[in-house]
Motif scaffolding. Structure first.
Motif, PDB file in Angstrom:
ATOM      1  N   ALA A  89      21.644   2.754  -5.548  1.00 17.42           N
ATOM      2  CA  ALA A  89      23.102   2.921  -5.520  1.00 17.42           C
ATOM      3  C   ALA A  89      23.498   4.142  -4.702  1.00 17.42           C
ATOM      4  O   ALA A  89      24.628   4.236  -4.227  1.00 17.42           O
ATOM      5  CB  ALA A  89      23.642   3.026  -6.946  1.00 17.42           C
ATOM      6  N   HIS A  90      22.567   5.095  -4.537  1.00 11.46           N
ATOM      7  CA  HIS A  90      22.855   6.297  -3.751  1.00 11.46           C
ATOM      8  C   HIS A  90      22.149   6.274  -2.392  1.00 11.46           C
ATOM      9  O   HIS A  90      22.048   7.305  -1.731  1.00 11.46           O
ATOM     10  CB  HIS A  90      22.438   7.547  -4.533  1.00 11.46           C
ATOM     11  CG  HIS A  90      23.308   7.803  -5.737  1.00 11.46           C
ATOM     12  ND1 HIS A  90      23.149   7.138  -6.926  1.00 11.46           N
ATOM     13  CD2 HIS A  90      24.368   8.639  -5.905  1.00 11.46           C
ATOM     14  CE1 HIS A  90      24.063   7.553  -7.791  1.00 11.46           C
ATOM     15  NE2 HIS A  90      24.814   8.454  -7.201  1.00 11.46           N
ATOM     16  N   GLY A  91      21.616   5.116  -2.016  1.00 10.86           N
ATOM     17  CA  GLY A  91      20.994   4.984  -0.694  1.00 10.86           C
ATOM     18  C   GLY A  91      19.650   5.677  -0.560  1.00 10.86           C
ATOM     19  O   GLY A  91      19.200   5.959   0.554  1.00 10.86           O
ATOM     20  N   LEU A  92      18.982   5.941  -1.673  1.00 11.25           N
ATOM     21  CA  LEU A  92      17.675   6.613  -1.622  1.00 11.25           C
ATOM     22  C   LEU A  92      16.550   5.584  -1.452  1.00 11.25           C
ATOM     23  O   LEU A  92      16.647   4.474  -1.959  1.00 11.25           O
ATOM     24  CB  LEU A  92      17.402   7.360  -2.935  1.00 11.25           C
ATOM     25  CG  LEU A  92      17.934   8.772  -3.138  1.00 11.25           C
ATOM     26  CD1 LEU A  92      19.417   8.848  -2.880  1.00 11.25           C
ATOM     27  CD2 LEU A  92      17.625   9.235  -4.558  1.00 11.25           C
ATOM     28  N   THR A  93      15.498   5.991  -0.782  1.00 14.93           N
ATOM     29  CA  THR A  93      14.295   5.170  -0.685  1.00 14.93           C
ATOM     30  C   THR A  93      13.357   5.530  -1.841  1.00 14.93           C
ATOM     31  O   THR A  93      13.131   6.709  -2.110  1.00 14.93           O
ATOM     32  CB  THR A  93      13.589   5.433   0.658  1.00 14.93           C
ATOM     33  OG1 THR A  93      14.530   5.185   1.708  1.00 14.93           O
ATOM     34  CG2 THR A  93      12.396   4.519   0.836  1.00 14.93           C
ATOM     35  N   VAL A  94      12.838   4.493  -2.513  1.00 20.30           N
ATOM     36  CA  VAL A  94      11.981   4.716  -3.679  1.00 20.30           C
ATOM     37  C   VAL A  94      10.513   4.539  -3.285  1.00 20.30           C
ATOM     38  O   VAL A  94      10.093   3.445  -2.893  1.00 20.30           O
ATOM     39  CB  VAL A  94      12.334   3.734  -4.820  1.00 20.30           C
ATOM     40  CG1 VAL A  94      11.424   3.962  -6.023  1.00 20.30           C
ATOM     41  CG2 VAL A  94      13.808   3.869  -5.207  1.00 20.30           C
ATOM     42  N   VAL A  95       9.754   5.620  -3.381  1.00 12.91           N
ATOM     43  CA  VAL A  95       8.312   5.586  -3.123  1.00 12.91           C
ATOM     44  C   VAL A  95       7.623   5.711  -4.483  1.00 12.91           C
ATOM     45  O   VAL A  95       7.920   6.630  -5.253  1.00 12.91           O
ATOM     46  CB  VAL A  95       7.879   6.753  -2.203  1.00 12.91           C
ATOM     47  CG1 VAL A  95       6.380   6.690  -1.930  1.00 12.91           C
ATOM     48  CG2 VAL A  95       8.681   6.729  -0.902  1.00 12.91           C
ATOM     49  N   LEU A  96       6.740   4.759  -4.796  1.00 12.91           N
ATOM     50  CA  LEU A  96       6.078   4.777  -6.105  1.00 12.91           C
ATOM     51  C   LEU A  96       4.568   4.885  -5.934  1.00 12.91           C
ATOM     52  O   LEU A  96       3.953   4.059  -5.253  1.00 12.91           O
ATOM     53  CB  LEU A  96       6.410   3.496  -6.888  1.00 12.91           C
ATOM     54  CG  LEU A  96       5.650   3.338  -8.211  1.00 12.91           C
ATOM     55  CD1 LEU A  96       6.138   4.333  -9.260  1.00 12.91           C
ATOM     56  CD2 LEU A  96       5.772   1.923  -8.754  1.00 12.91           C
ATOM     57  N   ASP A  97       3.996   5.892  -6.564  1.00 14.73           N
ATOM     58  CA  ASP A  97       2.531   5.997  -6.644  1.00 14.73           C
ATOM     59  C   ASP A  97       2.087   5.102  -7.800  1.00 14.73           C
ATOM     60  O   ASP A  97       2.273   5.422  -8.973  1.00 14.73           O
ATOM     61  CB  ASP A  97       2.138   7.460  -6.877  1.00 14.73           C
ATOM     62  CG  ASP A  97       0.617   7.667  -6.907  1.00 14.73           C
ATOM     63  OD1 ASP A  97      -0.111   6.690  -7.150  1.00 14.73           O
ATOM     64  OD2 ASP A  97       0.186   8.820  -6.718  1.00 14.73           O
ATOM     65  N   ASN A  98       1.526   3.937  -7.450  1.00 13.95           N
ATOM     66  CA  ASN A  98       1.192   2.893  -8.428  1.00 13.95           C
ATOM     67  C   ASN A  98      -0.317   2.827  -8.676  1.00 13.95           C
ATOM     68  O   ASN A  98      -0.863   1.776  -8.991  1.00 13.95           O
ATOM     69  CB  ASN A  98       1.703   1.535  -7.907  1.00 13.95           C
ATOM     70  CG  ASN A  98       1.778   0.472  -8.986  1.00 13.95           C
ATOM     71  OD1 ASN A  98       2.036   0.772 -10.158  1.00 13.95           O
ATOM     72  ND2 ASN A  98       1.551  -0.772  -8.611  1.00 13.95           N
ATOM     73  N   THR A  99      -0.989   3.972  -8.518  1.00 11.22           N
ATOM     74  CA  THR A  99      -2.451   3.979  -8.610  1.00 11.22           C
ATOM     75  C   THR A  99      -2.945   3.550  -9.988  1.00 11.22           C
ATOM     76  O   THR A  99      -3.925   2.822 -10.109  1.00 11.22           O
ATOM     77  CB  THR A  99      -2.985   5.387  -8.268  1.00 11.22           C
ATOM     78  OG1 THR A  99      -2.557   5.731  -6.951  1.00 11.22           O
ATOM     79  CG2 THR A  99      -4.492   5.447  -8.329  1.00 11.22           C
ATOM     80  N   TRP A 100      -2.272   3.994 -11.059  1.00 10.00           N
ATOM     81  CA  TRP A 100      -2.743   3.725 -12.419  1.00 10.00           C
ATOM     82  C   TRP A 100      -2.785   2.227 -12.701  1.00 10.00           C
ATOM     83  O   TRP A 100      -3.789   1.694 -13.179  1.00 10.00           O
ATOM     84  CB  TRP A 100      -1.837   4.437 -13.438  1.00 10.00           C
ATOM     85  CG  TRP A 100      -2.309   4.382 -14.863  1.00 10.00           C
ATOM     86  CD1 TRP A 100      -3.125   5.277 -15.491  1.00 10.00           C
ATOM     87  CD2 TRP A 100      -1.963   3.400 -15.861  1.00 10.00           C
ATOM     88  NE1 TRP A 100      -3.312   4.915 -16.807  1.00 10.00           N
ATOM     89  CE2 TRP A 100      -2.617   3.769 -17.054  1.00 10.00           C
ATOM     90  CE3 TRP A 100      -1.173   2.246 -15.860  1.00 10.00           C
ATOM     91  CZ2 TRP A 100      -2.499   3.028 -18.242  1.00 10.00           C
ATOM     92  CZ3 TRP A 100      -1.065   1.503 -17.028  1.00 10.00           C
ATOM     93  CH2 TRP A 100      -1.729   1.908 -18.201  1.00 10.00           C
ATOM     94  N   ALA A 101      -1.693   1.533 -12.448  1.00  5.00           N
ATOM     95  CA  ALA A 101      -1.611   0.117 -12.840  1.00  5.00           C
ATOM     96  C   ALA A 101      -2.135  -0.817 -11.760  1.00  5.00           C
ATOM     97  O   ALA A 101      -2.646  -1.890 -12.071  1.00  5.00           O
ATOM     98  CB  ALA A 101      -0.167  -0.255 -13.174  1.00  5.00           C
ATOM     99  N   SER A 102      -2.001  -0.433 -10.484  1.00  2.00           N
ATOM    100  CA  SER A 102      -2.268  -1.331  -9.354  1.00  2.00           C
ATOM    101  C   SER A 102      -1.295  -2.505  -9.439  1.00  2.00           C
ATOM    102  O   SER A 102      -0.650  -2.691 -10.475  1.00  2.00           O
ATOM    103  CB  SER A 102      -3.724  -1.843  -9.346  1.00  2.00           C
ATOM    104  OG  SER A 102      -3.868  -3.032 -10.107  1.00  2.00           O
TER     105      SER A 102
END
Ligand SMILES: *Cc1c(COP(=O)(O)O)cnc(C)c1O
Length: 409
Positions: free
Chosen positions: A186-199
């Protein structure tokens, strides 16, 4: 054999078939001749004649060009990871997980931007905010992800991206990725997720709201503590930008390492299921012990983050932490030293169990430690990476080491 129809298959079937294109596992007159793509060690790629060199599209995946763009061994791994990540157009490989995180942040941020980073991020990710990103004019602010309203309040006109990690490092808190991503979008941000734990087997990051899904392949994909690599998977817009930035940074991964990663990937589903089941049994056992103040394992009913884990995740893994009731740092070190079946060392996700101390206080700036509800003295934690040893043996080892701890504490 017909090509795999990957979208309609279950995880195990997709793990077996992903990336095994017939043209990468054989020759023109015998496509698919071998099971695995061979290791193409190559810096130079040769062209049949000048016309072919002149006609060549220089910047395309899956075409021979030059070693830095990879060859079938690396392409097969990237394609396999893309096949496992719903919503991804492609995957970029990096020499480590840290390189993947930095590669993604350097793709989405420019000087003058503000990055919001989750407070329980992997420490080297925090160090990027204090170091390289700062040097290049990006300001990093840390936030406690347990409160989406506080996250919203932290966004300013210069905020361009958020780095999430769920569950977070050391304390294994799950955050509400869909809610935080919705606010970010909603604020135009890019979401980067470190998904190492779950894959992607345990958390389909792009479907849950992330724009870029990062993994340290060093952990679950490698799975054998003998190889390092990282990945970033994304939809069309970000995948193309990630590739251009990674090429600009000169990132390339070795074909030997890519082959090891492909080998690990085929058994990753089995390993994760076994490690998750064993970790849950051990977490349950620890919860009943008088020496333990709190078990931090989202797979465990009643543990912090369990409700979000149940809602959003399709699997877990062997990595969790627990906090001792009182004691001293030296007594905690004695406990870890007393363990016979747990190695002492960084990293996790290998076939062998590991134990490391958990001391988040010096590296957190936006969230409390000791945890709310615990006593001031309940501050010495232990992180366990549960491997493939028999669960009963690991529990017996922990029981003996807790006895050593009690005598010292
Ligand atoms: C290990 C790890 C990384 C970094 O991966 P490397 O391959 O060691 O560089 C990034 N994020 C998390 C959550 C990790 O545990």
């Amino acid at each position: 054999m017909a090509e795999h129809d990957s979208e309609h298959h279950g995880t195990g079937t997709r793990l077996v078939g992903a990336g095994r294109r017939a043209e990468w596992t054989g020759t023109a007159d015998h496509p698919g001749a071998v099971v695995n793509p061979p290791v193409y060690r190559a810096s130079t790629h040769l062209y049949p004649d000048m016309a072919a060199l002149r006609a060549h599209p220089a910047n395309e995946d899956g075409r021979f060009y030059y070693g830095r763009r990879g060859a079938p061994t690396q392409w097969a791994l990237a394609e396999a990871l893309t096949a496992l990540e719903p919503g991804a157009e492609g995957t970029v490989l990096y020499p480590s997980g840290v390189a993947a995180i930095m590669g993604a942040l350097l793709t989405v941020l420019r000087p003058g931007d503000v990055l919001l980073m989750i407070d329980n991020a992997y420490e080297p990710s925090r160090a990027m905010g204090r170091g390289l990103l700062k040097d290049f004019g990006v300001e990093t602010r840390w936030f406690d992800a347990s409160d989406p309203a506080a996250f919203q309040a932290a966004i300013c006109p210069r905020t361009k991206a958020v780095l999430l990690e769920s569950p977070g490092s050391l304390t294994i808190e799950v955050c509400d990725v869909p809610a935080l991503s919705a606010i970010a979008k909603a604020h135009g941000l890019t979401v980067v997720l470190d998904n190492t734990w779950a894959s992607p087997l345990g958390f389909p990051a792009l479907e849950r709201g992330a724009d870029i899904a990062i993994m340290s392949l060093t952990k679950h994909v490698g799975g054998h503590s003998d190889v390092m690599m990282g990945s970033a998977s994304a939809g069309p817009e970000w995948h193309r930008k990630l590739r251009v930035r990674a090429q600009g940074l000169g990132n390339v991964v070795s074909p030997d390492d890519a082959a090891l990663m492909l080998r690990g990937l085929r058994t990753m589903g089995l390993r994760l299921a076994q490690e998750e089941a064993s970790a849950l049994a051990i977490a349950q056992w620890l919860e009943g012990r008088p020496e333990v103040a709190k078990v931090l394992c989202p797979m465990l009913p009643g543990s912090p983050g369990h409700d979000l884990w149940k809602r959003d995740f399709t699997g877990g893994c062997g990595l969790f932490s627990f906090v001792l009731k009182g004691g001293t740092s030296a007594a905690r070190d004695g406990l870890i030293d007393a363990l016979a079946l747990f190695g002492i060392g960084f990293s996790w996700g290998g076939f062998e169990s590991l134990a490391t101390p958990v001391d988040p206080a010096p590296i957190r700036t936006a969230s409390p430690w000791p945890l709310p509800g615990l006593d001031e003295g309940d501050r010495f934690g232990v992180r366990l990476s549960i491997g493939l040893e028999d669960t009963a043996d690991l529990i017996a080892d922990l029981e003996r080491a807790l006895g050593v701890w009690s005598a010292a504490a």
